[in-house]
Design a protein around this motif. Sequence first.
Motif, PDB file in Angstrom:
ATOM      1  N   THR A 194      -6.201   2.156  -9.830  1.00  0.00           N
ATOM      2  CA  THR A 194      -5.442   1.054  -9.217  1.00  0.00           C
ATOM      3  C   THR A 194      -4.969   0.118 -10.324  1.00  0.00           C
ATOM      4  OG1 THR A 194      -7.081   1.162  -7.465  1.00  0.00           O
ATOM      5  CG2 THR A 194      -5.532  -0.670  -7.395  1.00  0.00           C
TER       6      THR A 194
ATOM      7  N   MET B 269       2.030   1.661  -3.431  1.00  0.00           N
ATOM      8  CA  MET B 269       0.929   2.088  -4.279  1.00  0.00           C
ATOM      9  C   MET B 269       0.588   3.546  -4.015  1.00  0.00           C
ATOM     10  SD  MET B 269      -1.520  -1.188  -4.263  1.00  0.00           S
ATOM     11  CE  MET B 269      -2.933  -0.143  -4.439  1.00  0.00           C
TER      12      MET B 269
ATOM     13  N   THR C 178       0.841  -1.195   0.000  1.00  0.00           N
ATOM     14  CA  THR C 178       0.000   0.000   0.000  1.00  0.00           C
ATOM     15  C   THR C 178       0.874   1.241   0.000  1.00  0.00           C
ATOM     16  OG1 THR C 178      -0.178  -0.263   2.378  1.00  0.00           O
ATOM     17  CG2 THR C 178      -2.068  -0.965   1.080  1.00  0.00           C
TER      18      THR C 178
END
Lengths: 170, 203
Positions: A42, A13, A10
Amino acid sequence: MTQTTPTRRTFLMAGTATAGAMLTTGASGLLMPARAQTLAPTPTMRGGANNYRPGAPIVERIGGGGFWMTGTVRRAGDGAPLEGIRIQIWAHTTEGHERDAHSHGATLTAADGTFRLEMPQIVPAFGQAHGHLAYDSDIDSSPFQTVFLRPVMRSPDDKTLNADFVLQPA
Amino acid sequence: MPAPRAILIWAALATAIALPLIVAASSPLLEWRDPVYIVAGLAGVTGMVLILLQPLLAGGYMPGLRMQRGRSLHRWVGALLLVSVIVHVAGLWLTSPPDVIDALLLVSPTPFSIWGVISMWAIFATALLALLRSRRSLGPRAWRLGHSALALIIVVGTVLHALLIQGTMGQVSKIILSVLVVAATLKAFADLRAWALLRRRKG
């Protein structure tokens, strides 16, 4: 929005999303300052689609339950929550292997873009305790690009796993 | 060597082999796995245990198995290692084909698979070299250098592969086995000095 546990993925990301947003705002910000808060889509994760079963049915719960898969689905760009989006969820659990049909189930997002589906406890398989989630435009027939996620649990003892989708309009 | 010492060394080796296998075979994860997946996992642990045997046999460290007999057994254990790797990969393939295809194509999301695949190819390459050597198609120098280099790759790859996996191996027994494998390999390398072949040609 559901709380997201910080993992390396995460974090990466988020970093990628921020970098993407900075790039986008850097390029278009001069022309359109109003669109500064662009939410990047995403990307599909490596191995995300492994053992996917197109068209797995929408279920109240996968098997006996006891574990919760949670997440949100939003639209890229403005971040608007998306309602009625079909998300398929599967994993290697205490009740079956990933490839087993009974390990799969789908659910729909609520008006606020959130989804949660109860399922059996995920157990480590192929070296990691991980889950799979799919948004498949072929099945859902909503105008967004297909995304497959493969989040990894921080600990195999966790009773919940979260995954957020930001979908790119097709 | 006095008998009690030999018995102690063999008992220590038997423990080092049996312990990780027993721990893995009693892992709680097995309850949620099909027989094919269980066999695949245990074949991997077996392979790692066989890798511990190899430098001990090649270096002639085991009492009663000095150079020639040790080397002869080393060949058989090598063949067994080849079989265990094939069973490991084939069993995983049957359990989840896409995950194994990703691993073999080096696009797996899991960092440990690449190390496993590197080890697998190094083991296959060693088997090929051994075959060429037995047919005298390969000279002793090329064989020793090639075998030694591949052995290092196999050991490093296998240890990293095992350490990064959240699987049936117990954390403690896995670390102990890894340390033993690396230590035995370094000891055999230091004694057998295959790299001296490189220096000789230059000098």
